[in-house]
Scaffold this motif. Structure first.
Motif, short mmCIF file in Angstrom:
data_model
loop_
_atom_site.label_atom_id
_atom_site.label_comp_id
_atom_site.label_asym_id
_atom_site.label_seq_id
_atom_site.Cartn_x
_atom_site.Cartn_y
_atom_site.Cartn_z
N LEU A 16 8.42 -11.34 -20.11
CA LEU A 16 8.50 -11.46 -18.64
C LEU A 16 7.88 -10.25 -17.95
O LEU A 16 7.13 -10.38 -16.99
CB LEU A 16 9.95 -11.63 -18.19
CG LEU A 16 10.55 -13.02 -18.33
CD1 LEU A 16 12.04 -12.98 -18.02
CD2 LEU A 16 9.84 -14.00 -17.42
N TYR A 17 8.20 -9.08 -18.46
CA TYR A 17 7.65 -7.85 -17.88
C TYR A 17 6.12 -7.83 -18.00
O TYR A 17 5.41 -7.60 -17.02
CB TYR A 17 8.26 -6.62 -18.55
CG TYR A 17 7.68 -5.32 -18.06
CD1 TYR A 17 8.03 -4.82 -16.82
CD2 TYR A 17 6.77 -4.61 -18.84
CE1 TYR A 17 7.50 -3.62 -16.35
CE2 TYR A 17 6.24 -3.42 -18.37
CZ TYR A 17 6.60 -2.93 -17.14
OH TYR A 17 6.06 -1.76 -16.68
N ASN A 18 5.62 -8.08 -19.20
CA ASN A 18 4.16 -8.04 -19.42
C ASN A 18 3.42 -9.10 -18.63
O ASN A 18 2.29 -8.87 -18.19
CB ASN A 18 3.85 -8.16 -20.91
CG ASN A 18 4.21 -6.91 -21.68
OD1 ASN A 18 4.28 -5.82 -21.14
ND2 ASN A 18 4.49 -7.07 -22.97
N ASN A 19 4.04 -10.26 -18.43
CA ASN A 19 3.40 -11.34 -17.68
C ASN A 19 3.36 -11.08 -16.18
O ASN A 19 2.55 -11.69 -15.48
CB ASN A 19 4.12 -12.67 -17.93
CG ASN A 19 3.89 -13.21 -19.31
OD1 ASN A 19 3.04 -12.74 -20.05
ND2 ASN A 19 4.67 -14.20 -19.68
N ASN A 20 4.23 -10.21 -15.69
CA ASN A 20 4.37 -10.07 -14.24
C ASN A 20 4.16 -8.67 -13.68
O ASN A 20 4.01 -8.52 -12.47
CB ASN A 20 5.75 -10.58 -13.83
CG ASN A 20 5.89 -12.05 -14.09
OD1 ASN A 20 5.29 -12.87 -13.41
ND2 ASN A 20 6.67 -12.41 -15.11
N LYS A 21 4.13 -7.65 -14.51
CA LYS A 21 4.03 -6.27 -14.00
C LYS A 21 2.75 -6.05 -13.20
O LYS A 21 2.77 -5.36 -12.18
CB LYS A 21 4.16 -5.25 -15.12
CG LYS A 21 3.02 -5.25 -16.11
CD LYS A 21 3.22 -4.24 -17.22
CE LYS A 21 2.09 -4.34 -18.22
NZ LYS A 21 2.29 -3.43 -19.34
N HIS A 22 1.64 -6.64 -13.64
CA HIS A 22 0.37 -6.43 -12.94
C HIS A 22 0.37 -7.11 -11.57
O HIS A 22 -0.23 -6.60 -10.62
CB HIS A 22 -0.80 -6.92 -13.78
CG HIS A 22 -0.89 -6.21 -15.11
ND1 HIS A 22 -1.19 -4.87 -15.22
CD2 HIS A 22 -0.71 -6.66 -16.37
CE1 HIS A 22 -1.19 -4.51 -16.49
NE2 HIS A 22 -0.89 -5.58 -17.21
N LYS A 23 1.05 -8.24 -11.47
CA LYS A 23 1.14 -8.95 -10.19
C LYS A 23 1.93 -8.12 -9.19
O LYS A 23 1.54 -7.98 -8.02
CB LYS A 23 1.79 -10.32 -10.39
CG LYS A 23 0.97 -11.24 -11.27
CD LYS A 23 1.75 -12.49 -11.64
CE LYS A 23 0.97 -13.29 -12.68
NZ LYS A 23 1.75 -14.41 -13.19
N VAL A 24 3.05 -7.57 -9.64
CA VAL A 24 3.88 -6.73 -8.77
C VAL A 24 3.12 -5.46 -8.39
O VAL A 24 3.11 -5.04 -7.22
CB VAL A 24 5.22 -6.40 -9.45
CG1 VAL A 24 6.02 -5.40 -8.63
CG2 VAL A 24 6.03 -7.67 -9.69
N TYR A 25 2.45 -4.86 -9.35
CA TYR A 25 1.66 -3.65 -9.09
C TYR A 25 0.56 -3.94 -8.05
O TYR A 25 0.34 -3.13 -7.15
CB TYR A 25 1.04 -3.12 -10.38
CG TYR A 25 0.16 -1.92 -10.14
CD1 TYR A 25 0.70 -0.64 -10.04
CD2 TYR A 25 -1.22 -2.06 -10.00
CE1 TYR A 25 -0.11 0.47 -9.80
CE2 TYR A 25 -2.03 -0.97 -9.76
CZ TYR A 25 -1.48 0.29 -9.66
OH TYR A 25 -2.28 1.37 -9.42
N SER A 26 -0.10 -5.07 -8.18
CA SER A 26 -1.18 -5.42 -7.24
C SER A 26 -0.66 -5.51 -5.81
O SER A 26 -1.31 -5.02 -4.88
CB SER A 26 -1.83 -6.75 -7.63
OG SER A 26 -2.51 -6.62 -8.84
N VAL A 27 0.49 -6.13 -5.63
CA VAL A 27 1.06 -6.22 -4.29
C VAL A 27 1.42 -4.83 -3.78
O VAL A 27 1.06 -4.46 -2.66
CB VAL A 27 2.32 -7.13 -4.30
CG1 VAL A 27 3.10 -7.02 -3.00
CG2 VAL A 27 1.92 -8.58 -4.55
N ALA A 28 2.08 -4.04 -4.62
CA ALA A 28 2.51 -2.70 -4.20
C ALA A 28 1.30 -1.81 -3.89
O ALA A 28 1.29 -1.10 -2.87
CB ALA A 28 3.38 -2.07 -5.27
N TYR A 29 0.31 -1.83 -4.75
CA TYR A 29 -0.86 -0.98 -4.53
C TYR A 29 -1.65 -1.44 -3.30
O TYR A 29 -2.18 -0.60 -2.55
CB TYR A 29 -1.77 -0.97 -5.76
CG TYR A 29 -2.90 0.02 -5.62
CD1 TYR A 29 -2.68 1.38 -5.82
CD2 TYR A 29 -4.17 -0.39 -5.27
CE1 TYR A 29 -3.70 2.30 -5.66
CE2 TYR A 29 -5.21 0.51 -5.12
CZ TYR A 29 -4.96 1.86 -5.31
OH TYR A 29 -5.98 2.76 -5.15
#
Length: 146
Positions: free
Chosen positions: A19-32
């Motif tokens: 779950l973390y690996n599948n979604n961390k980049h999506k969350v990071y993209s929004v935050a960045y």
């Protein structure tokens, strides 16, 4: 309940990692996209996943789509906290009272479309267009009525 979500909520480390690996980049993209600072965006990712694991343990999330949706909501809230901490001035609504979110500009070139936006405008754009929040939901998060 999705099997991956069920396994993660029961403490299966492999499911949690997936779950973390599948979604961390999506969350990071929004935050960045909102914050524009790598370190702060990475901290938001950590904060989001720290909070989401608690919700998983309580089994309040039933599907992977609900998991990602909750990740986005938490990311927006955490970004708002970062903005409020880092800016000495209070959040102000855009000076242009006719501010309209360009919903017709979809993901193909949204980064260019928002490059000149203030942090608040970026936050509103991402919350509305990419995360699908209504103006009422955004107003509750930002305390600014549009």
């Amino acid at each position: 309940m999705d099997s991956l979500i069920l396994n993660a909520s029961n403490g299966n480390k492999s499911a949690v990692t997936t779950l973390y690996n599948n979604n961390k980049h999506k969350v990071y993209s929004v935050a960045y996209s909102i914050l524009g600072i790598k370190d702060k965006a990475e901290k938001v990712v950590i904060d989001v996943f720290s909070k989401i694991w608690y919700e998983l343990k309580n089994q309040s999330i039933q599907t992977e789509n609900a998991f990602l949706s909750q990740c986005y909501s938490l990311a927006l809230i955490e970004c708002k906290k970062v903005i409020l901490k880092s800016e000495s001035k209070a959040l102000q609504p855009p000076k242009n009272k006719n501010f309209i979110i360009p919903t017709e500009k979809k993901a193909s070139n949204w980064k260019d479309a928002i490059s000149d936006f203030s942090q608040l405008q970026k936050f509103v754009f991402i919350a509305r267009v990419l995360c699908g929040l209504s103006q009422e939901e955004i107003a509750k998060i930002t305390f600014v009525d549009y």
